[in-house]
Every structure is written in C-alpha cells, then in structure tokens.
Design a protein around this motif. Sequence first.
Motif, PDB file in Angstrom:
ATOM      1  N   GLY A 186      81.169  20.757  13.378  1.00 12.52           N
ATOM      2  CA  GLY A 186      82.515  19.922  12.562  1.00 12.52           C
ATOM      3  C   GLY A 186      83.080  19.043  13.404  1.00 12.52           C
ATOM      4  O   GLY A 186      82.827  18.616  14.650  1.00 12.52           O
ATOM      5  N   GLY A 187      83.855  18.125  12.861  1.00  8.32           N
ATOM      6  CA  GLY A 187      84.783  17.008  13.300  1.00  8.32           C
ATOM      7  C   GLY A 187      84.047  15.737  12.711  1.00  8.32           C
ATOM      8  O   GLY A 187      83.037  15.697  12.038  1.00  8.32           O
ATOM      9  N   VAL A 188      84.999  14.606  12.675  1.00 12.24           N
ATOM     10  CA  VAL A 188      84.506  13.668  12.141  1.00 12.24           C
ATOM     11  C   VAL A 188      83.878  12.538  13.002  1.00 12.24           C
ATOM     12  O   VAL A 188      84.738  11.917  13.959  1.00 12.24           O
ATOM     13  CB  VAL A 188      85.899  12.987  11.437  1.00 12.24           C
TER      14      VAL A 188
ATOM     15  N   VAL B 211      75.851  11.350  -4.630  1.00 13.46           N
ATOM     16  CA  VAL B 211      76.421  11.961  -5.823  1.00 13.46           C
ATOM     17  C   VAL B 211      77.579  12.966  -5.355  1.00 13.46           C
ATOM     18  O   VAL B 211      77.460  13.929  -4.508  1.00 13.46           O
ATOM     19  CB  VAL B 211      75.374  12.874  -6.425  1.00 13.46           C
ATOM     20  N   GLU B 212      78.604  12.525  -5.633  1.00 15.40           N
ATOM     21  CA  GLU B 212      80.075  13.391  -5.342  1.00 15.40           C
ATOM     22  C   GLU B 212      80.843  14.037  -6.451  1.00 15.40           C
ATOM     23  O   GLU B 212      80.955  13.522  -7.425  1.00 15.40           O
ATOM     24  CB  GLU B 212      80.998  12.179  -4.823  1.00 15.40           C
ATOM     25  N   GLY B 213      81.003  15.333  -6.034  1.00 14.76           N
ATOM     26  CA  GLY B 213      81.601  15.932  -7.063  1.00 14.76           C
ATOM     27  C   GLY B 213      83.156  15.819  -7.442  1.00 14.76           C
ATOM     28  O   GLY B 213      83.500  15.903  -8.837  1.00 14.76           O
TER      29      GLY B 213
ATOM     30  N   CYS C  37      71.681  17.395   1.783  1.00 19.63           N
ATOM     31  CA  CYS C  37      72.893  18.056   1.125  1.00 19.63           C
ATOM     32  C   CYS C  37      73.975  18.235   2.017  1.00 19.63           C
ATOM     33  O   CYS C  37      73.992  18.662   3.158  1.00 19.63           O
ATOM     34  CB  CYS C  37      72.497  19.384   0.719  1.00 19.63           C
ATOM     35  N   ASP C  38      74.986  17.356   1.795  1.00 19.06           N
ATOM     36  CA  ASP C  38      76.326  17.240   2.676  1.00 19.06           C
ATOM     37  C   ASP C  38      76.865  18.796   2.387  1.00 19.06           C
ATOM     38  O   ASP C  38      78.414  18.286   1.861  1.00 19.06           O
ATOM     39  CB  ASP C  38      76.952  16.128   2.454  1.00 19.06           C
ATOM     40  N   ILE C  39      76.664  19.866   2.231  1.00 16.83           N
ATOM     41  CA  ILE C  39      77.286  21.192   1.652  1.00 16.83           C
ATOM     42  C   ILE C  39      76.595  22.117   2.895  1.00 16.83           C
ATOM     43  O   ILE C  39      76.174  21.853   3.733  1.00 16.83           O
ATOM     44  CB  ILE C  39      76.739  21.211   0.370  1.00 16.83           C
TER      45      ILE C  39
ATOM     46  N   VAL D 227      81.945  12.661   5.405  1.00 21.47           N
ATOM     47  CA  VAL D 227      81.672  11.483   6.684  1.00 21.47           C
ATOM     48  C   VAL D 227      80.135  11.680   6.917  1.00 21.47           C
ATOM     49  O   VAL D 227      79.382  10.821   7.127  1.00 21.47           O
ATOM     50  CB  VAL D 227      82.302  11.585   7.806  1.00 21.47           C
ATOM     51  N   ASN D 228      79.524  13.066   6.634  1.00 21.16           N
ATOM     52  CA  ASN D 228      78.057  13.124   7.191  1.00 21.16           C
ATOM     53  C   ASN D 228      77.466  12.752   6.000  1.00 21.16           C
ATOM     54  O   ASN D 228      76.404  12.149   6.500  1.00 21.16           O
ATOM     55  CB  ASN D 228      77.881  14.716   7.438  1.00 21.16           C
ATOM     56  N   GLY D 229      77.674  12.943   4.560  1.00 17.15           N
ATOM     57  CA  GLY D 229      76.897  12.498   3.773  1.00 17.15           C
ATOM     58  C   GLY D 229      76.808  10.640   3.779  1.00 17.15           C
ATOM     59  O   GLY D 229      75.736  10.332   3.615  1.00 17.15           O
TER      60      GLY D 229
ATOM     61  N   SER E 233      92.924  14.064  10.368  1.00 10.20           N
ATOM     62  CA  SER E 233      93.491  12.874  10.614  1.00 10.20           C
ATOM     63  C   SER E 233      93.153  12.248  11.894  1.00 10.20           C
ATOM     64  O   SER E 233      93.499  10.932  12.100  1.00 10.20           O
ATOM     65  CB  SER E 233      95.014  13.502  10.758  1.00 10.20           C
ATOM     66  N   ILE E 234      93.108  12.919  12.844  1.00  8.36           N
ATOM     67  CA  ILE E 234      92.983  12.530  14.334  1.00  8.36           C
ATOM     68  C   ILE E 234      91.351  12.395  14.750  1.00  8.36           C
ATOM     69  O   ILE E 234      90.820  13.763  14.756  1.00  8.36           O
ATOM     70  CB  ILE E 234      93.854  13.259  15.529  1.00  8.36           C
ATOM     71  N   TYR E 235      90.997  11.467  15.255  1.00 12.98           N
ATOM     72  CA  TYR E 235      89.436  11.148  15.360  1.00 12.98           C
ATOM     73  C   TYR E 235      88.860  10.836  16.625  1.00 12.98           C
ATOM     74  O   TYR E 235      88.281   9.905  17.013  1.00 12.98           O
ATOM     75  CB  TYR E 235      88.850  10.064  14.437  1.00 12.98           C
TER      76      TYR E 235
END
Length: 483
Positions: free
Chosen positions: A463-465, A42-44, A265-267, A23-25, A69-71
């Motif tokens: 963290g979190g969506v 670019v997704e692995g 970088c979403d890493i 979600v952050n990327g 799952s829960i947002y």
Amino acid sequence: MIAKIKERAQRSSYDAIVIGSGVNGLSAAITLVSQGMSVLIVEGQSTIGGACRSLPLTLPGFSHDICSSIYPLGVGSPFFRSLPLQAHGLKWIHPDLPFAHPFEDGKAALFHRSIEKTADGLGLDSDAYKKLFYSLNPDWDEIAPLMLKPPHLLRYPFGLAHFGMKALMSASVLGKRKFKTKEARALLIGVAAHSALRMDAPASAAFALVLSVAGHLVGWPFPEGGAQSLTNALISYFQSLGGEILIDAHVESISELPQSHLILCDITPRQLLEIAADRLPGYYKQQLQRFTYGPGSFKIDWALDAPVPWKNEDVARAGTVHIGGTLEEIADAEAQVVQGKHPERPYVLLAQTSLFDRQRAPQGKHTLWGYCHVPNGSTFDMTERIEEQIERVAPGFGKIILKRSVLPPQRMQEENPNHIGGDINGGALSLGQLFARPSWRAIPYSTPVPGLYLCSSSTPPGGGVHGMPGYYAAQCAIHNWRF
Ligand SMILES: Cc1cc2nc3c(=O)[nH]c(=O)nc-3n(C[C@H](O)[C@H](O)[C@H](O)COP(=O)(O)OP(=O)(O)OC[C@H]3O[C@@H](n4cnc5c(N)ncnc54)[C@H](O)[C@@H]3O)c2cc1C
C-alpha cells in the motif's frame, strides 16, 4: 455491459488492457505504453485515480482528498521520479514540518526534515534519536530502491541487514528500547500506526522506520491542488504517449474486454476471483481465498471556518498530525481495533493541507482530512470519538466546523471496490503478506493464466501512493510476453 466496453473502445484489440485507474493501474499503463504498446485503461468509476482523487465533498469552493493525501513514498518513488510529472502539472508542496504529535497537556513532539532539529526537541532522547536515524542509510537514492522493491527482486539483501534487524521488531518494543521520553516514543508509534497493525506485531517497526527515514530524506509533501493533481499528471503523461482510457466501465468479467495480449488488474485478490473465476485454476483460487484483509478506516473530511485551534501553536506548522496520546495509548487503541472493538480514544491521522495550499478552500477557510482505524466492515459511527480526540488537543474545534463529509468502511467499498471492508492497503500488511503478497509465487504479480497479472497494492511492495506495484507488474508482463 459486454457489448458496452467493446463498443466504446477505439480498437478491437490492444497489446495490453489495465483494469482500474488507481496510481498502480496508471503506473502499469505508463510503463507499458512507453514501450510502444497500445494500452487501454478501463475504470469503473466516473473519475480517474481510485484512492488518489479530490472532490468537492462539502461546500462550494472546498476541495477534499477523498482517500490518500500525503505522499512521502510518492515524492520518493523511483518510478515517479523517472517521469516528467512536473511538466504535466505536478507541484509538490512541503509543509514547514512533515508531522507533529500533540498531547492533551499542550505539549507536542515535532518532526522536522532535519534529524538534528527533531532530536533537539526530544530532550533526554536527543542522542538516542540521532543514533537511530543516522545509523540508517542517510542516502535516499540508495535506500529507496531497496525499500520499495519487492522481495524477489532484492539483489543485495545484505544492504538491508542493518535496517532489517530493527524493521523486523515490533514498534512497541523498538520505541521502548530506544527511547525514554513520551515525545520520542509517540513520534515513532504515531508513524508505525499508519500500518493498521497491532503495535506489538512483528515488523510493525518497519513502517515507522521507512516513513520516518522518508520524512527526513524526502519529506512528507502533498501535490498542490490535491491528490487529483498527481493522478492528472500521470494520466496526462499516459495520454501524451498515446494511451486510451474508458471511465464508467466497471468490469464484471474479463471476457467483457476487447482482445489483448496482456491484462493487468489494479484490483485485489477477492475481485480477481470474481472477474476471472472461470479462468483461474483451483489451487490458485485457494491461495487467493487465504489472502487476508486488514482493519477498515473511518474517514472524515471537514470544511472549516478557520484553521484548527491547536493548544500548541507549533502543530500548525505540520502538514500531518497524529493524535492518540502516548505509545501505550496508541498501541492499546490499535490492538482494540484488531480485536474487533471500537476504541473510545482512537488513534487519529489528520492532514491540514489547506494551511499550505490556497487551492483547497476559499480565502480564510480551511479543509481538514482525517481518519481512524476500525474493525474491517464496521458500521459503527466514529465521528463523535474522532472529533472528541481533536477537541482534547484543539479545544473549540467543534465550533469552527462548517460541514463534514463522512466515509465509513461500507461506503468506502461502494465507491471503490478495492477497499474491501474499508481496508485501505489492498490487504493486511502483516509480515507474511509483506513477503507473500498476494500468495507465495516466484513472481507475485503473475497468475497461472498466461497474460493475466495483478498490479495493485495487493502486490509488493504494498500500500501507499508510489506506483511501484504497477511498475514492477508491467515490467514482469513485458518481459514474459517478449521472451
Ligand atoms: C482513506 C485513505 C487514506 C489513505 N492515505 C494515504 C496517504 O495519505 N498516503 C499514501 O501514500 N497512501 C494512502 N492511502 C493508501 C493509498 O491510497 C493506496 O495504497 C493506493 O492509492 C492504492 O492504489 P491502487 O492503484 O493499488 O488502487 P486504487 O487506488 O484503489 O485503484 C483501483 C481502481 O480500480 C478500479 N476498479 C476496481 N475494480 C474495478 C472493476 N471491476 N472494473 C473497473 N475498475 C475497477 C477502482 O474504481 C479504482 O479506481 C490511503 C488510502 C485510503 C483509502
């Protein structure tokens, strides 16, 4: 592989490339592309969404959220709210109750959207509950930007003062100081324990307050059809703006990428050290090496023949269920995890979304999503202990299991390299790392390498969506590039 990503991309150069489609990327990529920039993700993995995906893990017709799952912070995210996600297929489902906390004796503490109704169920603690939550800012539009903003962007920190005084406390102290009943204390600690911190750690109360306030103001919903529906709405919007995405394209080194002005970088820091080792200066490498990861999670998805047979029927009205007993019992279980042990009676988080969303399972059947915390990198099988915990509050649970899919920390990391040792938050959520995430820098998203940024949950607000790290990182990158 070097030739592969460059060969598969539609252009030889881009304004920006985003590594990772969590979600952050996706949020970073949308922010960039909506400024008219050419953007490649670019997704692995072979599917998009990172920790926000759904897959048929068990039996035909069952769809499971493989990670999140829960947002509450998703529906309340100022960034998501600014996007036309409904027009791209997103529909939020609000269960009757955001969450419930059942006990072995058949009683349950119930969390309602309404502060008043929640308080009504808490007997002796009714007034204390109302006082605590009415005293916190009751307007989400005012409080969300404050709660979801990185510390360096807080222009009005005094607006947080009242909230912050309580948030900086430990969850155990706040719970014991404010409440007398086991029900009210358990409601609070059950939410605080999402953080995977010790419940006597400073600022562990912050998680209870943020997520409870969100529960009262915006709910704890989930996307119809599963986590993947949120990802699909984000990617559909991104592509409608002209963005491009490559899957099955794991980046070993940033030199494999086509040319670009910006790389986001979403890493997590440990992966950045691997893919950009030759570009990062020594002092920054040392800072990243000091970044710590939190406990792991042991996740199970069940296909069920029937709804969970709760002792207390009201628990079936809740989307999320916290199991683990009293404040003291949960605090003890979480402390054991931090000490490297596996609690006999773990704190278990469950989501029973199929009760409210018929797209998840065949007619009459159900899915159940759950996990508990374990030491980082643990290889211990917690299946029996998790299911015993459920049996204590829902006798007969074992008899309705059709199939289960188990995701221990090591496999979690194999399936998504961001989950170092099973840490689901992109790094420990300790007080220090809430402010210095991933290191002490004026702009935490930037690196000493011009044009190179981190945009994952390893950056503020964590963290979190909710997409806020991706959004803020992209804003910084755009600002620095243009000015
Ligand atoms: C089991 C579990 C349960 C959770 N429950 C909830 C919940 O209910 N609610 C909530 O709000 N949050 C929850 N979370 C946390 C939340 O999902 C995460 O904080 C959030 O999704 C992180 O998003 P991200 O974009 O930072 O990273 P990720 O979603 O992890 O995305 C990173 C992406 O980068 C890709 N990638 C990594 N390295 C490379 C590389 N070298 N090359 C190419 N691609 C690469 C990965 O494959 C992945 O797709 C949960 C997480 C887990 C794991």
